[in-house]
Enzyme design. Structure first.
Site, PDB file in Angstrom:
ATOM      1  N   HIS A 112    -104.498  34.951 -46.277  1.00 14.71           N
ATOM      2  CA  HIS A 112    -103.382  35.659 -45.658  1.00 14.71           C
ATOM      3  C   HIS A 112    -103.393  35.170 -44.133  1.00 14.71           C
ATOM      4  CE1 HIS A 112    -100.905  39.468 -45.313  1.00 14.71           C
ATOM      5  NE2 HIS A 112    -100.481  38.706 -44.729  1.00 14.71           N
ATOM      6  N   ARG A 139     -95.593  39.783 -49.920  1.00  6.42           N
ATOM      7  CA  ARG A 139     -96.828  40.668 -50.575  1.00  6.42           C
ATOM      8  C   ARG A 139     -97.231  39.971 -51.998  1.00  6.42           C
ATOM      9  NH1 ARG A 139     -98.072  41.325 -46.095  1.00  6.42           N
ATOM     10  NH2 ARG A 139     -98.317  43.307 -45.027  1.00  6.42           N
ATOM     11  N   ASN A 188     -95.089  39.820 -35.748  1.00  6.98           N
ATOM     12  CA  ASN A 188     -95.525  38.359 -36.263  1.00  6.98           C
ATOM     13  C   ASN A 188     -94.362  38.012 -37.265  1.00  6.98           C
ATOM     14  OD1 ASN A 188     -95.831  40.195 -38.493  1.00  6.98           O
ATOM     15  ND2 ASN A 188     -98.067  39.943 -38.669  1.00  6.98           N
ATOM     16  N   GLN A 228    -106.786  41.766 -51.755  1.00  9.08           N
ATOM     17  CA  GLN A 228    -107.301  40.810 -50.555  1.00  9.08           C
ATOM     18  C   GLN A 228    -108.470  41.227 -50.102  1.00  9.08           C
ATOM     19  OE1 GLN A 228    -103.133  38.975 -48.959  1.00  9.08           O
ATOM     20  NE2 GLN A 228    -104.108  40.034 -47.704  1.00  9.08           N
TER      21      GLN A 228
END
Ligand code: NDP
Length: 412
Positions: free
Chosen positions: A333, A285, A147, A314
């Site tokens: 995210h 991050r 990704n 998260q």
């Protein structure tokens, strides 16, 4: 028979999709630079389907069933005695995504004597205590490159949205307004600006390449310098460290992994070295930036905007300062979990599992920890240590949600 625990994000509140906005995905067989896309023996899903949520199960259900393995899929990962905690006790393999990370802390690893393999269905294995994995000789693997381009597109989108003041302008339309002055009072062109990336790995370099046609001045810092030919092609200015880069840039994008060297790199001190009114985009991050320092810098005008999709922990607590600070363009995210990216990381996860069960080596570029040390991509881009500290705070998201939106989620 192996037991595999797969922790994935929840299905949509409207239920698992029955149809999609588009049919299929464009065909790709290689990433920039030549690395092949995942090469599993077969897949049991149609590219373009929602695979990253619980019902999608990364398209692994039929495959693992055929082999006689036990697959447990859950999104319940943070509360005490969560399904993840219970099922982990006798699991051999854990699969998790950075978007909804199953924090594999040293305490959890100690309670999982059979655990041998932790797969990140995506990129970034900082949710695993890598030091503990090294000591227990657990293999950690991720789907390198799956990704990276997805994220680079998101970074460019966020830079343009912040600089051009897109989100507040959209909000005026939704509110029924035609408030040109309100919209443009914070709107600029990117052209001519100095834009720098902290790290020029797969994502960072792709961001630089995508920004080149905008006629900006491009800067980067990294532990290893890019080839001279690339520096010349993109007219890049190299900086030996992040501080020297941020001093001259109008826009800074962070694209390094989270490891002990980069944790809290953007603290109040580093932000104070940035140009006043700079924009900061972090899709790497959350823990690389100090949340309170970012919020304060936006309030005081030191930063003109902050955007990104990564938080810590998260899911982020309801009262996380980044939800309510001014001039932000935060999303959950998502940048690396487009349907396009999901097809690649689901296939890559399958490839890793096929290798594991056949006793074949996992591609070197997928390895983060192997044989009791950093390996493959991990040896190149990470430093050993632990960055999961504080992850138990993620339980606060659910605790707050139970008070608020209980019962709203529709089951499949
Ligand atoms: P790469 O491994 O290709 O690139 C990482 C780069 O960071 C490498 O060039 C590495 O340097 C560099 N780096 C490491 N430490 C430092 C440091 N202290 N200072 C400067 N540079 C450093 O990974 P990707 O580009 O594919 O991904 C980068 C990160 O982005 C991931 O680790 C992940 O955290 C995040 N990510 C976020 C996603 C999202 O959905 N938001 C999805 C995918 C990734 P070198 O190797 O030269 O030592």
């Amino acid at each position: 028979m192996a037991k595999i625990v797969c922790v994935l994000y929840e299905d949509p509140v409207t239920g698992y999709p029955k149809s999609y906005a588009r049919k299929g995905l464009p065909y790709l067989d290689r990433y920039p630079g030549g690395q092949t896309l995942p090469t599993p023996g077969a897949i049991d899903f149609a590219p373009g389907e929602l695979l990253g949520s619980v019902s999608g199960a990364l398209g692994l259900k039929k495959y693992l069933k055929r082999l006689g393995h036990k697959l447990v899929v859950t999104s319940d990962k943070d509360r005490p005695n969560s399904v993840f905690d219970k099922e982990l006790l006798d699991a051999e393999i854990v699969i998790s995504q950075p978007f909804w990370p199953a924090y594999l802390t040293a305490t959890r690893i100690a309670k999982a004597p059979k655990l041998k393999l932790a797969i990140t269905a995506g990129i970034g294995s900082d949710h695993v205590d890598l030091q503990a994995a090294i000591e227990r000789r657990i293999t950690v693997a991720e789907v390198t490159y799956c990704n990276s381009i997805s994220v680079s597109e998101h970074v460019v989108m966020m830079i343009l949205s912040l600089v051009r003041n897109y989100i507040p302008s959209w909000q005026w339309v939704v509110k029924g307004g035609w408030n040109i002055a309100d919209c443009v009072a914070r709107s600029y062109d990117v052209e001519g600006m100095h834009v720098g990336t902290v790290a020029a790995g797969r994502i960072g370099l792709a961001v630089l390449r995508r920004l080149k046609p905008f006629d900006v001045h491009l800067h980067y810092t990294d532990r290893h310098r890019l080839p001279e030919s690339v520096e010349q092609e993109l007219n890049l200015t190299f900086h030996p460290d992040a501080e020297s880069l941020v001093r001259v840039c109008d826009v800074v994008t962070i694209n390094c992994p989270l490891h002990p060297e980069t944790e809290n790199l953007f603290d109040a001190r580093m932000i104070s070295k940035m140009k006043r009114g700079a924009y900061l985009v972090n899709t790497a991050r959350g823990k690389i930036c100090d949340p309170k320092a970012v919020a304060r810098a936006l309030e005081k005008g030191q930063l003109a905007g902050y955007a990104g999709d990564v938080w810590f922990p998260q899911p982020a607590p309801r009262n996380h300062p980044w939800r309510s600070m001014p001039h932000h363009g935060m999303t959950p995210h998502i940048s690396g979990s487009s349907l396009s990216a999901q097809a690649r990381y689901a296939a890559g996860t399958r490839e890793i599992l096929e290798c594991w069960f056949a006793g074949k080596p996992i591609r070197n570029e997928y390895l983060i920890v192997d044989g009791g040390k950093l390996a493959g991509a991990g040896a190149h881009s990470y430093s050993a240590g632990n960055t999961t500290g504080g992850s138990e705070e993620a339980a606060r998201f659910k605790a707050a949600a139970r008070g608020g939106s209980k019962g709203k989620r529709k089951k499949k």
